[in-house]
Design a protein around this motif. Structure first.
Motif, PDB file in Angstrom:
ATOM      1  N   LYS A 227       0.830  -1.216   0.000  1.00  0.00           N
ATOM      2  CA  LYS A 227       0.000   0.000   0.000  1.00  0.00           C
ATOM      3  C   LYS A 227       0.860   1.260   0.000  1.00  0.00           C
ATOM      4  O   LYS A 227       0.639   2.184  -0.786  1.00  0.00           O
ATOM      5  CB  LYS A 227      -0.937   0.003   1.215  1.00  0.00           C
ATOM      6  CG  LYS A 227      -1.825   1.246   1.304  1.00  0.00           C
ATOM      7  CD  LYS A 227      -2.838   1.135   2.421  1.00  0.00           C
ATOM      8  CE  LYS A 227      -3.674   2.406   2.526  1.00  0.00           C
ATOM      9  NZ  LYS A 227      -4.355   2.759   1.277  1.00  0.00           N
ATOM     10  N   ASP A 231       1.253   4.056  -3.106  1.00  0.00           N
ATOM     11  CA  ASP A 231       0.723   5.416  -2.895  1.00  0.00           C
ATOM     12  C   ASP A 231       1.692   6.270  -2.085  1.00  0.00           C
ATOM     13  O   ASP A 231       1.276   7.019  -1.196  1.00  0.00           O
ATOM     14  CB  ASP A 231      -0.625   5.348  -2.155  1.00  0.00           C
ATOM     15  CG  ASP A 231      -1.632   4.482  -2.875  1.00  0.00           C
ATOM     16  OD1 ASP A 231      -1.771   4.638  -4.096  1.00  0.00           O
ATOM     17  OD2 ASP A 231      -2.275   3.643  -2.215  1.00  0.00           O
ATOM     18  N   GLU A 233       3.302   8.944  -2.485  1.00  0.00           N
ATOM     19  CA  GLU A 233       3.098  10.396  -2.437  1.00  0.00           C
ATOM     20  C   GLU A 233       2.220  10.793  -1.253  1.00  0.00           C
ATOM     21  O   GLU A 233       2.397  11.863  -0.676  1.00  0.00           O
ATOM     22  CB  GLU A 233       2.458  10.884  -3.745  1.00  0.00           C
ATOM     23  CG  GLU A 233       3.431  10.952  -4.908  1.00  0.00           C
ATOM     24  CD  GLU A 233       2.809  11.608  -6.132  1.00  0.00           C
ATOM     25  OE1 GLU A 233       1.699  12.159  -6.009  1.00  0.00           O
ATOM     26  OE2 GLU A 233       3.439  11.561  -7.210  1.00  0.00           O
ATOM     27  N   ASP A 234       1.269   9.936  -0.902  1.00  0.00           N
ATOM     28  CA  ASP A 234       0.377  10.224   0.225  1.00  0.00           C
ATOM     29  C   ASP A 234       1.122  10.209   1.554  1.00  0.00           C
ATOM     30  O   ASP A 234       0.622  10.742   2.554  1.00  0.00           O
ATOM     31  CB  ASP A 234      -0.762   9.198   0.279  1.00  0.00           C
ATOM     32  CG  ASP A 234      -1.666   9.274  -0.936  1.00  0.00           C
ATOM     33  OD1 ASP A 234      -1.617  10.305  -1.642  1.00  0.00           O
ATOM     34  OD2 ASP A 234      -2.395   8.297  -1.195  1.00  0.00           O
ATOM     35  N   TYR A 235       2.280   9.563   1.574  1.00  0.00           N
ATOM     36  CA  TYR A 235       3.036   9.409   2.830  1.00  0.00           C
ATOM     37  C   TYR A 235       4.356  10.186   2.807  1.00  0.00           C
ATOM     38  O   TYR A 235       5.175  10.047   3.707  1.00  0.00           O
ATOM     39  CB  TYR A 235       3.316   7.924   3.090  1.00  0.00           C
ATOM     40  CG  TYR A 235       2.068   7.078   3.056  1.00  0.00           C
ATOM     41  CD1 TYR A 235       1.205   7.035   4.156  1.00  0.00           C
ATOM     42  CD2 TYR A 235       1.732   6.348   1.923  1.00  0.00           C
ATOM     43  CE1 TYR A 235       0.047   6.274   4.119  1.00  0.00           C
ATOM     44  CE2 TYR A 235       0.571   5.585   1.878  1.00  0.00           C
ATOM     45  CZ  TYR A 235      -0.272   5.566   2.981  1.00  0.00           C
ATOM     46  OH  TYR A 235      -1.426   4.814   2.941  1.00  0.00           O
ATOM     47  N   GLN A 236       4.550  11.003   1.777  1.00  0.00           N
ATOM     48  CA  GLN A 236       5.814  11.719   1.600  1.00  0.00           C
ATOM     49  C   GLN A 236       6.142  12.597   2.796  1.00  0.00           C
ATOM     50  O   GLN A 236       7.260  12.574   3.313  1.00  0.00           O
ATOM     51  CB  GLN A 236       5.751  12.571   0.330  1.00  0.00           C
ATOM     52  CG  GLN A 236       7.064  13.252  -0.027  1.00  0.00           C
ATOM     53  CD  GLN A 236       8.072  12.289  -0.621  1.00  0.00           C
ATOM     54  OE1 GLN A 236       7.738  11.512  -1.514  1.00  0.00           O
ATOM     55  NE2 GLN A 236       9.304  12.322  -0.128  1.00  0.00           N
ATOM     56  N   SER A 237       5.172  13.396   3.248  1.00  0.00           N
ATOM     57  CA  SER A 237       5.439  14.325   4.351  1.00  0.00           C
ATOM     58  C   SER A 237       5.769  13.565   5.634  1.00  0.00           C
ATOM     59  O   SER A 237       6.648  13.971   6.399  1.00  0.00           O
ATOM     60  CB  SER A 237       4.239  15.244   4.586  1.00  0.00           C
ATOM     61  OG  SER A 237       3.088  14.500   4.935  1.00  0.00           O
ATOM     62  N   ARG A 238       5.098  12.441   5.844  1.00  0.00           N
ATOM     63  CA  ARG A 238       5.381  11.672   7.050  1.00  0.00           C
ATOM     64  C   ARG A 238       6.720  10.940   6.956  1.00  0.00           C
ATOM     65  O   ARG A 238       7.378  10.710   7.988  1.00  0.00           O
ATOM     66  CB  ARG A 238       4.240  10.680   7.314  1.00  0.00           C
ATOM     67  CG  ARG A 238       3.048  11.359   8.019  1.00  0.00           C
ATOM     68  CD  ARG A 238       1.844  10.486   8.137  1.00  0.00           C
ATOM     69  NE  ARG A 238       1.118  10.405   6.870  1.00  0.00           N
ATOM     70  CZ  ARG A 238      -0.041   9.773   6.724  1.00  0.00           C
ATOM     71  NH1 ARG A 238      -0.599   9.174   7.770  1.00  0.00           N
ATOM     72  NH2 ARG A 238      -0.641   9.738   5.555  1.00  0.00           N
TER      73      ARG A 238
END
Length: 374
Positions: A227, A231, A233-238
């Motif tokens: 997952k 995806d 990019e959805d977790y880039q900041s974290r």
């Protein structure tokens, strides 16, 4: 049956031809998806003995790619350990120690390649490897072949298969974690664990836990990995926050000798609990970080003492010191440490992980509230 226009030509190459390919730079021994060379010396010697005896060796998979300018490279899809060992022997990197064949042992035991007789070396260079040639395939198909061949042969770890099948930003992030100074300071990963991708798997599991919560390693790691990889990019900041947390902990924790934080189980818990307190840890002043450092050091010492013997005089002393730091009754701190210690058993079990995280969070939160309000 799927038809991707794949070409699998069967041919052979001599040892001399492989040496020429390697010297010219046309042989790519370790493509990005390949694991590092991990064969022990006894396995390398066994392969050289097989060649000296003239016995057959399983085929090697090579992926050939030709540029518009006519330049050609051959990437090793399967057979990296064999070819690496072969080239090392030709470069006199190890001796023939532990030969099983009595005749060969009498003649060549303890010798380097250069010390073999001329006629033996000449014959050695003429030995032929069976080759499965993959011509100008898309990268995704080469990776798929690599993973499937090794899955069938059962020689790769799950993480090595993930490295092959799931390249990209998430894999790059995990490599950044593995290369972070905290990995070196803690000494958490053995050379063997690193060589088999265990460091990447550890950080993948911790990061997944920080995002989705605690789980049983065996049941959810692969699903979470897929997952996040799909995806990312959805977790880039974290992911950026996670690397910042690694930096904070590498500076806060007292890395003197080998502490409990050098163990996979305890480091996993420290990272998970610290993720929930990352803002407080990141905003702490130098003086406050010193207090947190002392607390973490005292906590791991207390756990180690209690694990050895919870009723001796040393245990009473470390418990009292820890209780003073968190401003709690000694009996309460004793229960926290005992519960944490009980969670070290069955370390990957969800219940054990939950217990460890809850107890460390109690101690660390109490200390943070105290020092940040000063």
């Amino acid at each position: 049956m799927a038809d991707h226009g794949l070409k699998f030509e069967i041919e052979s190459k001599t040892v001399a031809e492989f040496r020429t390919l390697d010297k010219s730079g046309e042989l790519i021994l370790q493509p990005e998806y390949q694991r590092k060379a991990v064969w022990p010396e006894r396995a390398k010697v066994s392969l050289m003995e097989t060649i000296l005896l003239g016995y057959p060796i399983p085929e090697i998979y090579l992926a050939y790619e030709t540029s518009p300018e006519g330049e050609q490279t051959a990437s090793v899809v399967d057979g990296q350990q064999r070819l690496t060992s072969l080239l090392e022997f030709l470069n006199n990197a190890f001796t023939l120690v532990g030969l099983e064949d009595e005749r060969l042992r009498e003649k060549f035991e303890g010798k380097l390649f250069k010390e073999l007789p001329d006629d033996v070396r000449r014959e050695f260079f003429q030995y032929r490897f069976p080759i499965r040639r993959l011509s100008n395939l898309a990268d995704e198909f080469v990776r798929a072949v690599f993973a499937r061949v090794n899955r069938v042969n059962m020689v790769l770890t799950e993480q090595e298969l993930r490295n092959a099948l799931l390249p990209g930003p998430f894999n790059d992030f995990l490599k950044d974690c593995a290369a972070h100074q905290i990995s070196t300071k803690s000494g958490i990963f053995s050379g063997e664990r690193r060589s088999r991708g265990g460091d990447l798997e550890f950080y993948a599991e911790v990061f997944g836990t920080c995002i989705f919560g605690l789980s049983n390693k065996k049941t959810e790691l692969s699903e979470r990995y897929d997952k996040i990889s799909a995806d990312f990019e959805d977790y880039q900041s974290r992911s950026i926050e996670f690397l910042e947390l690694l930096t904070t902990l590498s500076e806060i924790v007292k890395w003197v000798g080998r502490t409990r934080w050098s163990n996979i189980v305890d480091m996993f818990t420290l990272l998970h609990v610290s993720w929930g307190l990352r803002n407080e840890l990141g905003n702490a002043s130098p003086n406050q970080k010193m207090q947190i450092q002392d607390l973490l050091d005292q906590f791991q010492r207390t756990v180690s003492v209690m694990k050895r013997d919870s009723e001796n005089g040393e245990a009473a002393g470390v418990l009292e010191s820890l209780a003073d730091m968190v401003d709690m009754p000694v009996e309460k701190v004793k229960k926290i440490v005992k519960d944490y210690t009980s969670g070290i058993r069955n370390s990957s079990d969800l219940g054990s992980r939950r217990v460890r995280s809850q107890q460390l969070a109690l101690v660390l939160s109490a200390n943070l509230k105290g020092c940040l309000s000063d």
